[in-house]
Design a protein around this motif. Structure first.
Motif, mmCIF file in Angstrom:
data_model
loop_
_atom_site.group_PDB
_atom_site.id
_atom_site.type_symbol
_atom_site.label_atom_id
_atom_site.label_comp_id
_atom_site.label_asym_id
_atom_site.label_seq_id
_atom_site.Cartn_x
_atom_site.Cartn_y
_atom_site.Cartn_z
ATOM 1 N N ALA A 36 -14.086 25.225 -0.828
ATOM 2 C CA ALA A 36 -13.952 26.604 -1.702
ATOM 3 C C ALA A 36 -14.057 25.425 -3.255
ATOM 4 C CB ALA A 36 -12.652 27.200 -1.479
ATOM 5 N N HIS A 37 -12.976 24.863 -3.026
ATOM 6 C CA HIS A 37 -12.352 24.116 -3.992
ATOM 7 C C HIS A 37 -13.351 22.709 -4.451
ATOM 8 C CE1 HIS A 37 -9.009 26.912 -5.692
ATOM 9 N NE2 HIS A 37 -8.436 26.937 -4.335
ATOM 10 N N GLY A 38 -13.775 22.220 -3.911
ATOM 11 C CA GLY A 38 -14.821 20.585 -3.613
ATOM 12 C C GLY A 38 -13.851 19.396 -3.873
ATOM 13 N N LEU A 39 -12.989 19.598 -2.665
ATOM 14 C CA LEU A 39 -12.407 18.732 -2.441
ATOM 15 C C LEU A 39 -12.720 18.037 -1.110
ATOM 16 C CD1 LEU A 39 -8.809 20.045 -3.853
ATOM 17 C CD2 LEU A 39 -9.851 18.393 -4.749
ATOM 18 N N THR A 40 -13.684 18.364 -0.579
ATOM 19 C CA THR A 40 -13.755 17.725 1.021
ATOM 20 C C THR A 40 -14.091 16.580 1.092
ATOM 21 O OG1 THR A 40 -15.086 19.556 1.346
ATOM 22 C CG2 THR A 40 -15.270 18.004 3.074
ATOM 23 N N GLY A 41 -13.652 16.032 2.092
ATOM 24 C CA GLY A 41 -13.718 14.472 1.993
ATOM 25 C C GLY A 41 -13.228 13.313 1.256
ATOM 26 N N VAL A 42 -12.162 14.084 0.440
ATOM 27 C CA VAL A 42 -11.507 13.073 -0.748
ATOM 28 C C VAL A 42 -9.887 12.277 -0.694
ATOM 29 C CG1 VAL A 42 -12.712 14.712 -2.554
ATOM 30 C CG2 VAL A 42 -10.213 15.376 -1.906
ATOM 31 N N PHE A 43 -9.313 12.979 0.743
ATOM 32 C CA PHE A 43 -8.486 12.711 1.024
ATOM 33 C C PHE A 43 -8.106 11.697 2.517
ATOM 34 C CE2 PHE A 43 -7.844 16.857 -0.920
ATOM 35 C CZ PHE A 43 -6.600 17.080 -1.318
ATOM 36 N N ALA A 44 -7.230 10.396 2.265
ATOM 37 C CA ALA A 44 -7.457 9.562 3.078
ATOM 38 C C ALA A 44 -6.284 10.105 4.561
ATOM 39 C CB ALA A 44 -6.026 8.895 2.902
ATOM 40 N N LEU A 100 0.326 -1.330 0.267
ATOM 41 C CA LEU A 100 0.540 0.021 -0.439
ATOM 42 C C LEU A 100 0.739 1.537 -0.156
ATOM 43 C CD1 LEU A 100 -2.827 1.014 0.401
ATOM 44 C CD2 LEU A 100 -2.997 1.063 2.864
ATOM 45 N N ARG A 101 0.618 2.484 -1.049
ATOM 46 C CA ARG A 101 1.232 3.542 -0.967
ATOM 47 C C ARG A 101 -0.042 4.974 0.141
ATOM 48 N NH1 ARG A 101 6.364 2.029 -3.718
ATOM 49 N NH2 ARG A 101 6.378 0.111 -5.090
ATOM 50 N N LEU A 102 1.223 5.794 -0.314
ATOM 51 C CA LEU A 102 0.740 7.025 0.201
ATOM 52 C C LEU A 102 1.680 8.163 0.139
ATOM 53 C CD1 LEU A 102 -1.097 8.774 2.047
ATOM 54 C CD2 LEU A 102 0.525 8.620 3.444
ATOM 55 N N ILE A 103 0.869 9.036 -0.930
ATOM 56 C CA ILE A 103 1.198 10.125 -1.630
ATOM 57 C C ILE A 103 0.704 11.423 -0.650
ATOM 58 C CG2 ILE A 103 0.449 11.904 -3.211
ATOM 59 C CD1 ILE A 103 0.427 9.325 -5.000
ATOM 60 N N THR A 113 -3.375 5.834 7.497
ATOM 61 C CA THR A 113 -3.859 4.531 6.551
ATOM 62 C C THR A 113 -3.053 3.635 6.351
ATOM 63 O OG1 THR A 113 -1.276 6.278 5.788
ATOM 64 C CG2 THR A 113 -3.454 7.394 5.095
ATOM 65 N N GLY A 114 -1.679 2.867 7.390
ATOM 66 C CA GLY A 114 -1.311 1.957 7.841
ATOM 67 C C GLY A 114 -0.183 1.453 6.841
ATOM 68 N N VAL A 115 0.440 2.417 6.085
ATOM 69 C CA VAL A 115 1.208 2.720 4.972
ATOM 70 C C VAL A 115 2.526 2.962 5.537
ATOM 71 C CG1 VAL A 115 2.132 3.986 3.204
ATOM 72 C CG2 VAL A 115 -0.492 3.602 3.640
ATOM 73 N N GLU A 116 3.718 2.177 5.048
ATOM 74 C CA GLU A 116 5.377 2.034 5.951
ATOM 75 C C GLU A 116 5.572 2.948 5.212
ATOM 76 O OE1 GLU A 116 6.844 -0.082 7.633
ATOM 77 O OE2 GLU A 116 4.605 -1.737 8.095
ATOM 78 N N ALA A 117 6.873 4.002 5.870
ATOM 79 C CA ALA A 117 7.524 5.007 5.325
ATOM 80 C C ALA A 117 8.372 4.785 3.778
ATOM 81 C CB ALA A 117 8.102 5.732 7.242
ATOM 82 N N ALA A 118 9.215 3.678 4.172
ATOM 83 C CA ALA A 118 9.420 3.812 2.643
ATOM 84 C C ALA A 118 8.707 3.237 1.575
ATOM 85 C CB ALA A 118 10.168 1.632 2.555
ATOM 86 N N ASN A 119 7.143 3.549 1.881
ATOM 87 C CA ASN A 119 6.172 3.342 0.474
ATOM 88 C C ASN A 119 5.118 4.354 0.496
ATOM 89 O OD1 ASN A 119 7.300 0.272 0.136
ATOM 90 N ND2 ASN A 119 5.837 -0.339 2.069
ATOM 91 N N LEU A 142 1.270 8.483 8.452
ATOM 92 C CA LEU A 142 1.348 6.996 8.416
ATOM 93 C C LEU A 142 0.875 6.237 8.834
ATOM 94 C CD1 LEU A 142 5.399 7.528 7.547
ATOM 95 C CD2 LEU A 142 3.860 6.655 5.798
ATOM 96 N N GLU A 143 0.440 6.513 10.330
ATOM 97 C CA GLU A 143 -0.297 5.964 11.103
ATOM 98 C C GLU A 143 -1.200 5.388 10.824
ATOM 99 O OE1 GLU A 143 -0.734 4.995 16.412
ATOM 100 O OE2 GLU A 143 0.508 6.860 15.329
#
Length: 229
Positions: free
Chosen positions: A132-140, A7-10, A164-170, A161-162
């Motif tokens: 304002a930008h219609g981005l409410t609720g879209v981010f993990a 699993l990856r995270l941006i 989302t359960g993603v490892e820092a390396a990912n 990271l905690e």
């Protein structure tokens, strides 16, 4: 059995990375210093502290002032920022950078990777901006200054990271300031700088950014190359 892809995270910074909020920031700073009847710092100095939490930013901008005066600057800034929001101007004073929406829609339209935010904004400020930008609720995950030490402390990213359960390396941190890059490195994440924000490209590279991109359309490819090693 073939192992599943990790699993990856941006994680995106906001001011200077997703939105060009310099008009909003500069107007609010001018108001804060006018309330204190003190000469404001230069535009360059103000944009140089974008991303820090307000108390840290004010202390860095005006070290000659007292803690009480720093507190008044913070309050004046918050009041002005709120007034501008109420005026209905966020879309005009904090527009998304060209190409940002297309890249976000592309990333958010996939099951993976997850996409999050780590910002020096307050919870209230981020909420209004996303609305304002219609981005409410879209981010993990959404990490804001209210709940963490100021960047470049890695608390925001460690919590993301905690959650989302993603490892820092990912995971990868994307930002326009050295604070973002230093925060990402401190959290053990990959880092990508963007040249359209408030810190010079050479400063991002010196801080340890693995890549620096000049256009939003180049960002997905840069993320893939970072993860490929």
């Amino acid at each position: 059995m073939i192992a599943a892809d990790p699993l990856r995270l941006i994680v995106f910074d906001v001011d200077g990375t997703l939105v060009d909020s310099q008009a909003h920031i500069l107007a609010s700073m001018a108001h804060a210093y006018a309330c204190l009847e003190v000469e404001p710092p230069t535009r360059e100095d103000i944009l140089g502290i974008v991303g820090l939490s307000l108390p840290v930013a004010m202390a860095r901008l005006s070290p000659e002032l007292t803690a009480e005066q720093h507190g008044k600057l913070v309050e004046g800034y918050k009041n002005s920022f709120a007034d501008i929001r109420k005026s209905g101007a966020p879309l005009e004073m904090s527009p998304l950078y060209p190409g940002a929406r297309d890249v976000l829609d592309h990333l958010l339209g996939q099951d993976e990777p997850l996409v999050g935010i780590a910002t020096g904004k307050s919870r209230r400020g981020l909420t209004h901006l996303l609305d304002a930008h219609g981005l409410t609720g879209v981010f993990a995950t959404e990490q804001v200054a209210d709940n963490h030490p100021s960047k470049p402390h890695p608390s925001m990213l460690l919590t993301a990271l905690e959650e989302t359960g993603v490892e820092a390396a990912n995971a990868v941190m994307i930002g326009d300031t050295t604070f973002d890059i230093e925060m990402g490195r401190a959290a053990g994440m990959a880092t990508i700088g963007v040249s359209w924000g408030y810190h010079p490209t050479e400063a991002l590279a010196a801080a340890g950014a693995e890549r620096v991109v000049d256009r939003y359309e180049d960002l997905p490819g840069a993320i893939e190359r970072v993860w490929e090693g």
